[in-house]
Motif scaffolding. Sequence first.
Motif, PDB file in Angstrom:
ATOM      1  N   UNK A  73      -8.954   2.891   3.039  1.00  0.00           N
ATOM      2  CA  UNK A  73      -9.479   3.510   4.279  1.00  0.00           C
ATOM      3  C   UNK A  73      -8.416   3.522   5.391  1.00  0.00           C
ATOM      4  N   UNK A  74      -7.518   2.532   5.386  1.00  0.00           N
ATOM      5  CA  UNK A  74      -6.492   2.469   6.447  1.00  0.00           C
ATOM      6  C   UNK A  74      -5.355   3.441   6.132  1.00  0.00           C
ATOM      7  N   UNK A  75      -4.821   3.352   4.940  1.00  0.00           N
ATOM      8  CA  UNK A  75      -3.736   4.220   4.474  1.00  0.00           C
ATOM      9  C   UNK A  75      -3.877   4.401   2.970  1.00  0.00           C
ATOM     10  N   UNK A  76      -3.465   5.599   2.488  1.00  0.00           N
ATOM     11  CA  UNK A  76      -3.488   5.838   1.037  1.00  0.00           C
ATOM     12  C   UNK A  76      -2.114   5.498   0.451  1.00  0.00           C
ATOM     13  N   UNK A  77      -2.069   5.222  -0.838  1.00  0.00           N
ATOM     14  CA  UNK A  77      -0.801   4.954  -1.530  1.00  0.00           C
ATOM     15  C   UNK A  77       0.155   6.147  -1.351  1.00  0.00           C
ATOM     16  N   UNK A  78       1.432   5.847  -1.156  1.00  0.00           N
ATOM     17  CA  UNK A  78       2.513   6.842  -1.002  1.00  0.00           C
ATOM     18  C   UNK A  78       2.433   7.644   0.301  1.00  0.00           C
ATOM     19  N   UNK A  79       1.667   7.160   1.245  1.00  0.00           N
ATOM     20  CA  UNK A  79       1.641   7.787   2.573  1.00  0.00           C
ATOM     21  C   UNK A  79       2.814   7.249   3.382  1.00  0.00           C
ATOM     22  N   UNK A 126      12.369  -1.517  15.452  1.00  0.00           N
ATOM     23  CA  UNK A 126      11.522  -2.450  14.703  1.00  0.00           C
ATOM     24  C   UNK A 126      11.020  -3.574  15.614  1.00  0.00           C
ATOM     25  N   UNK A 127       9.694  -3.571  15.820  1.00  0.00           N
ATOM     26  CA  UNK A 127       9.045  -4.618  16.619  1.00  0.00           C
ATOM     27  C   UNK A 127       8.312  -5.533  15.628  1.00  0.00           C
ATOM     28  N   UNK A 128       7.692  -6.602  16.106  1.00  0.00           N
ATOM     29  CA  UNK A 128       6.940  -7.463  15.182  1.00  0.00           C
ATOM     30  C   UNK A 128       5.865  -6.697  14.399  1.00  0.00           C
ATOM     31  N   UNK A 129       5.281  -5.635  14.986  1.00  0.00           N
ATOM     32  CA  UNK A 129       4.266  -4.859  14.255  1.00  0.00           C
ATOM     33  C   UNK A 129       4.896  -4.182  13.032  1.00  0.00           C
ATOM     34  N   UNK A 130       6.097  -3.633  13.203  1.00  0.00           N
ATOM     35  CA  UNK A 130       6.790  -2.976  12.081  1.00  0.00           C
ATOM     36  C   UNK A 130       7.204  -4.003  11.022  1.00  0.00           C
ATOM     37  N   UNK A 131       7.563  -5.211  11.484  1.00  0.00           N
ATOM     38  CA  UNK A 131       7.922  -6.274  10.529  1.00  0.00           C
ATOM     39  C   UNK A 131       6.714  -6.570   9.629  1.00  0.00           C
ATOM     40  N   UNK A 132       5.534  -6.625  10.236  1.00  0.00           N
ATOM     41  CA  UNK A 132       4.308  -6.907   9.460  1.00  0.00           C
ATOM     42  C   UNK A 132       4.052  -5.863   8.392  1.00  0.00           C
ATOM     43  N   UNK A 133       4.157  -4.587   8.760  1.00  0.00           N
ATOM     44  CA  UNK A 133       3.862  -3.563   7.750  1.00  0.00           C
ATOM     45  C   UNK A 133       4.965  -3.490   6.703  1.00  0.00           C
ATOM     46  N   UNK A 134       6.223  -3.760   7.108  1.00  0.00           N
ATOM     47  CA  UNK A 134       7.305  -3.775   6.105  1.00  0.00           C
ATOM     48  C   UNK A 134       7.066  -4.923   5.116  1.00  0.00           C
ATOM     49  N   UNK A 168       6.304  -5.227   0.788  1.00  0.00           N
ATOM     50  CA  UNK A 168       7.276  -5.977  -0.019  1.00  0.00           C
ATOM     51  C   UNK A 168       8.732  -5.688   0.282  1.00  0.00           C
ATOM     52  N   UNK A 169       9.038  -5.215   1.515  1.00  0.00           N
ATOM     53  CA  UNK A 169      10.444  -4.927   1.863  1.00  0.00           C
ATOM     54  C   UNK A 169      11.145  -6.225   2.263  1.00  0.00           C
ATOM     55  N   UNK A 170      11.815  -6.843   1.320  1.00  0.00           N
ATOM     56  CA  UNK A 170      12.580  -8.042   1.684  1.00  0.00           C
ATOM     57  C   UNK A 170      13.860  -7.636   2.393  1.00  0.00           C
ATOM     58  N   UNK A 171      14.374  -6.434   2.077  1.00  0.00           N
ATOM     59  CA  UNK A 171      15.576  -5.892   2.702  1.00  0.00           C
ATOM     60  C   UNK A 171      15.200  -4.566   3.340  1.00  0.00           C
ATOM     61  N   UNK A 172      15.698  -4.317   4.532  1.00  0.00           N
ATOM     62  CA  UNK A 172      15.365  -3.057   5.224  1.00  0.00           C
ATOM     63  C   UNK A 172      16.663  -2.349   5.603  1.00  0.00           C
ATOM     64  N   UNK A 182       3.031   1.267  -0.727  1.00  0.00           N
ATOM     65  CA  UNK A 182       3.227   1.149  -2.178  1.00  0.00           C
ATOM     66  C   UNK A 182       1.894   1.018  -2.905  1.00  0.00           C
ATOM     67  N   UNK A 183       0.806   0.892  -2.159  1.00  0.00           N
ATOM     68  CA  UNK A 183      -0.553   0.833  -2.726  1.00  0.00           C
ATOM     69  C   UNK A 183      -1.504   1.219  -1.600  1.00  0.00           C
TER      70      UNK A 183
END
Length: 396
Positions: A136-142, A151-159, A163-167, A40-41
């Motif tokens: 540098x890591x990721x661009x917005x809207x990528x 979904x592992x703990x790594x995916x939880x972190x990026x979600x 700001x994904x409170x609901x998935x 989202x950014x």
Amino acid sequence: MITVDQAEEIILSNKIALSTEKVAIENALGRILAEDLYTDRDFPPFDRVSMDGIAVVYAQIATGQTDFKIEQTVAAGKPQVVLNDTTHCIEVMTGAMLPIGTDTVIRYEDISIIDKIATIQIIPPKIGLNIHTKGIDRKKDEILLAKGKKISPAEIGVAATIGKTQILVQKQLKAIVISTGEEIIPISEMPLPHQIRTSNSYALQACLKNWGVEADTVLLPDSQTIIEQKIAQYLSTYDVLILSGGVSAGKFDFVPKALENQGVSKLFHKVSQRPGKPFWFGMKDSKAVFALPGNPVSTFMCLHRYFKPWLDASEGIKTEPVYAELEQDIEVKFGLTFFSQVKLTQTGTGTLKAKPIIGNGSGDLASLVDADAFIELPLGKETFRRGEQYRVWLYR
Ligand SMILES: Nc1nc2c(c(=O)[nH]1)N[C@H]1C(S)=C(S)[C@@H](COP(=O)(O)OP(=O)(O)OC[C@H]3O[C@@H](n4cnc5c(N)ncnc54)[C@H](O)[C@@H]3O)O[C@H]1N2
Ligand code: MOO
């Protein structure tokens, strides 16, 4: 009788479609993502100071300047500030926004500070040090995560960071493990000499739990009427029925007949394999029925060899096959694909070695704890040599 590969093909062509639901991020671990997630950014969202120290203009250092007056101190979490004089510096903390006008951060370890004057002790070799550059890591809207990912703990972190409170995730399968057999009793009861505690209900339920499927369990007697009544009921409630027992040639093996009477189309009965030869599989509309032979090793093997790939296919998960090298020769004289129990060890170079564990047949439930996997020794050969590699189905 069909082969293992044919059985697999039929099962995989009968995967089912799972609907979706939203869950709170705290409950999303282990679920299958059902939406694509985008940034989202920018990551990071601003030029982020990555070391505590001072922010300067590198061109000043290049002129030979080593003393910099500190204009102000900026903590992480403060809005961005501006360097007013290019010959000055700003004290900055890790996580702060890089001040406008500066381009390099020098660590506290490489400077000394006396009376608000920072003196550089170790000259930085280049511009831009100690800055985690915006985007540098990721661009917005990528795209960050594509749907279908577990979904592992790594995916939880990026979600969380977007700001994904609901998935949106796939709904979990509703499964029931049905153990049949007059001799089978609840594990809380003391068995009479002719009775057996239902180990299969628990072993299968535990496998399913490992794979993210919460399953109910039930015991049914060898009564065709009761089995039929219950099957009708479970077909309306569950996505998948996993039966154990009652599928071979015995006088009280009512399961195949009961399933067909209840409208479950038989897609095969009997596979050229040991253990698990009397395995029966069928479908009623979108409901799948795995009727596994009751012997505990057969049941366990069939669940790993057939149910798990079907589950992965239904969930859209890709799993890479695992191969292991035989540690000793095995003779297979009975003309069936043989799933030998094996103990696995990994060599220093990463090769898996498989040591056959020879138990006392498919009723030898205790032998399961001595092994880690089944190695699949295909039809068409009698001697499988030490050093040859075959596919393994791991259960731990
Ligand atoms: N004449 C033939 N007899 C058998 C054949 C055959 O082809 N012709 N196949 C054999 C093979 S192979 C297997 S495997 C078994 C499978 O039989 P069923 O699926 O009908 O299973 P049951 O007879 O009900 O049970 C077999 C064995 O497993 C024990 N069992 C069953 N359920 C549980 C449970 N929930 N927990 C623990 N143990 C369980 C049961 O007590 C029996 O000892 O058939 C051969 N016969
Ligand atoms: O399938 Mo049975 O498991 O060979 O005993």
